[in-house]
Design a protein around this motif. Sequence first.
Motif, PDB file in Angstrom:
ATOM      1  N   GLY A 176       9.705   3.288   2.125  1.00  0.00           N
ATOM      2  CA  GLY A 176       9.157   3.708   0.840  1.00  0.00           C
ATOM      3  C   GLY A 176       8.006   4.683   0.886  1.00  0.00           C
ATOM      4  O   GLY A 176       7.429   5.003  -0.155  1.00  0.00           O
ATOM      5  N   GLU A 177       7.642   5.178   2.058  1.00  0.00           N
ATOM      6  CA  GLU A 177       6.545   6.139   2.133  1.00  0.00           C
ATOM      7  C   GLU A 177       7.015   7.503   1.613  1.00  0.00           C
ATOM      8  O   GLU A 177       8.188   7.852   1.712  1.00  0.00           O
ATOM      9  N   ARG A 178       6.089   8.260   1.057  1.00  0.00           N
ATOM     10  CA  ARG A 178       6.391   9.599   0.561  1.00  0.00           C
ATOM     11  C   ARG A 178       5.858  10.609   1.575  1.00  0.00           C
ATOM     12  O   ARG A 178       4.667  10.598   1.898  1.00  0.00           O
ATOM     13  N   ILE A 179       6.751  11.453   2.066  1.00  0.00           N
ATOM     14  CA  ILE A 179       6.389  12.402   3.121  1.00  0.00           C
ATOM     15  C   ILE A 179       6.734  13.806   2.678  1.00  0.00           C
ATOM     16  O   ILE A 179       7.803  14.048   2.116  1.00  0.00           O
ATOM     17  N   ARG A 180       5.824  14.723   2.930  1.00  0.00           N
ATOM     18  CA  ARG A 180       6.080  16.139   2.671  1.00  0.00           C
ATOM     19  C   ARG A 180       5.834  16.934   3.950  1.00  0.00           C
ATOM     20  O   ARG A 180       5.112  16.487   4.847  1.00  0.00           O
ATOM     21  N   VAL A 181       6.434  18.118   3.989  1.00  0.00           N
ATOM     22  CA  VAL A 181       6.389  18.947   5.197  1.00  0.00           C
ATOM     23  C   VAL A 181       5.761  20.288   4.883  1.00  0.00           C
ATOM     24  O   VAL A 181       6.029  20.887   3.832  1.00  0.00           O
ATOM     25  N   THR A 182       4.914  20.759   5.791  1.00  0.00           N
ATOM     26  CA  THR A 182       4.329  22.088   5.667  1.00  0.00           C
ATOM     27  C   THR A 182       4.286  22.717   7.048  1.00  0.00           C
ATOM     28  O   THR A 182       4.458  22.028   8.060  1.00  0.00           O
ATOM     29  N   GLU A 183       4.072  24.018   7.094  1.00  0.00           N
ATOM     30  CA  GLU A 183       4.044  24.693   8.389  1.00  0.00           C
ATOM     31  C   GLU A 183       2.825  24.291   9.205  1.00  0.00           C
ATOM     32  O   GLU A 183       2.902  24.100  10.404  1.00  0.00           O
ATOM     33  N   GLN A 184       1.671  24.158   8.537  1.00  0.00           N
ATOM     34  CA  GLN A 184       0.455  23.821   9.266  1.00  0.00           C
ATOM     35  C   GLN A 184      -0.542  23.148   8.327  1.00  0.00           C
ATOM     36  O   GLN A 184      -0.736  23.606   7.201  1.00  0.00           O
ATOM     37  N   VAL A 185      -1.142  22.045   8.762  1.00  0.00           N
ATOM     38  CA  VAL A 185      -2.183  21.389   7.974  1.00  0.00           C
ATOM     39  C   VAL A 185      -3.534  21.934   8.428  1.00  0.00           C
ATOM     40  O   VAL A 185      -3.715  22.264   9.607  1.00  0.00           O
TER      41      VAL A 185
ATOM     42  N   VAL B  13       0.859  -1.191   0.000  1.00  0.00           N
ATOM     43  CA  VAL B  13       0.000   0.000   0.000  1.00  0.00           C
ATOM     44  C   VAL B  13       0.892   1.236   0.000  1.00  0.00           C
ATOM     45  O   VAL B  13       1.813   1.354   0.810  1.00  0.00           O
ATOM     46  N   GLU B  14       0.648   2.151  -0.934  1.00  0.00           N
ATOM     47  CA  GLU B  14       1.440   3.377  -1.009  1.00  0.00           C
ATOM     48  C   GLU B  14       0.943   4.398   0.015  1.00  0.00           C
ATOM     49  O   GLU B  14      -0.261   4.510   0.250  1.00  0.00           O
ATOM     50  N   TYR B  15       1.881   5.130   0.596  1.00  0.00           N
ATOM     51  CA  TYR B  15       1.539   6.162   1.578  1.00  0.00           C
ATOM     52  C   TYR B  15       2.011   7.519   1.078  1.00  0.00           C
ATOM     53  O   TYR B  15       3.160   7.672   0.661  1.00  0.00           O
ATOM     54  N   ARG B  16       1.100   8.480   1.110  1.00  0.00           N
ATOM     55  CA  ARG B  16       1.461   9.888   0.887  1.00  0.00           C
ATOM     56  C   ARG B  16       1.033  10.650   2.134  1.00  0.00           C
ATOM     57  O   ARG B  16      -0.162  10.672   2.459  1.00  0.00           O
ATOM     58  N   VAL B  17       1.994  11.238   2.817  1.00  0.00           N
ATOM     59  CA  VAL B  17       1.719  11.865   4.108  1.00  0.00           C
ATOM     60  C   VAL B  17       2.283  13.281   4.126  1.00  0.00           C
ATOM     61  O   VAL B  17       3.434  13.501   3.734  1.00  0.00           O
ATOM     62  N   VAL B  18       1.473  14.228   4.573  1.00  0.00           N
ATOM     63  CA  VAL B  18       1.937  15.600   4.795  1.00  0.00           C
ATOM     64  C   VAL B  18       1.944  15.831   6.298  1.00  0.00           C
ATOM     65  O   VAL B  18       0.914  15.669   6.958  1.00  0.00           O
ATOM     66  N   ILE B  19       3.101  16.200   6.829  1.00  0.00           N
ATOM     67  CA  ILE B  19       3.208  16.440   8.266  1.00  0.00           C
ATOM     68  C   ILE B  19       3.553  17.897   8.522  1.00  0.00           C
ATOM     69  O   ILE B  19       4.187  18.560   7.713  1.00  0.00           O
ATOM     70  N   GLU B  20       3.092  18.394   9.650  1.00  0.00           N
ATOM     71  CA  GLU B  20       3.501  19.725  10.067  1.00  0.00           C
ATOM     72  C   GLU B  20       4.960  19.682  10.514  1.00  0.00           C
ATOM     73  O   GLU B  20       5.429  18.678  11.058  1.00  0.00           O
TER      74      GLU B  20
END
Length: 325
Positions: A188-197, A161-168
């Motif tokens: 193998g998970e894809r993670i992105r970072v942002t200031e606030q979700v 199962v593919e994971y796309r995750v955006v974390i603060e």
Amino acid sequence: MLSAIGLDEGQESAYRALVALGAAEVPDLAHRLTLPVPQTERALRHLERHGLAAQSSARPGRWVAAPPGVALGALLTQQRHELEQAELAAVLLAEEYRAEAAEPDVHDLVEVVTGASAVAHRFLQLQLGAVEEVCALVSGRPQVMNGSENEAEERAAGRGVEYRVVIEREVLSLPSGLREASTALGRGERIRVTEQVPAKLVIADRSLAMVPLTARTAEPAALVVHASGLLESLMGLFEAVWREALPLRLGADGMLDAEGGGPDATDLEILSLLLVGMTDASVAKHLELGLRTVQRRVKGLMETAGVTTRMQLGWHAYERGWVAR
């Protein structure tokens, strides 16, 4: 390893010991397994019922192992048959459910789950039931529904199962934030970072979503959203946040790049030369790099920018200030 065919740890150990010895008497086997004799006898009786062991006809009190290729093969065949029957029953029930719910009421599209254990169990079901993809927005505020702390994430990822995750960014400052992010990237998970979700959110296969409720109550609660216009809106929200967030990557030294994976000096040189019309081959020759290195870096820049074409990459590079006009 053999628990899938109904053997517990002690029974499996007894069978493995019998296979290694060929045959053994109960006291000797109990001594080898460091188990009481009565418990060893019960394990052997269980193996006998499953056709994995039998008492020797030549020497009473002596047990012999059935050939694994034959005995285990028969059990596995039976297990597959039972799973096929269960799968068929699930398909029939799903068809019956769809027939009854062809025009579901509005209240059937959204359910409220209350209580810490109920929320955690529903979250576990959502991930273990995923087949293709799980998308998530993760905040730095601790809540009951916490994917990084749930072993279901690792189990689902292990099934492909593919994971796309955006974390603060705040998540990375938590005590175990960097370690868990590195572990997720490693599998193998894809993670992105942002200031606030905008909200904490988990979506499985674009067909089921879960959102924690933040009402000021002592009892945790979550909203489960089924396929509907609301779910499509939540998916759109995730995609919008995903496009704007910056990728999190493991560096060449295996350490976590917690700065969002922006372009380095070489990336910026490549971008500048591409924008003046040079080909990949010309850029590679000019910078004394391999052609594949240039192409890999361009692909990485496109992933960082969240775009799919080089034209979009040029516009994004200008908007982000990576290159001058």
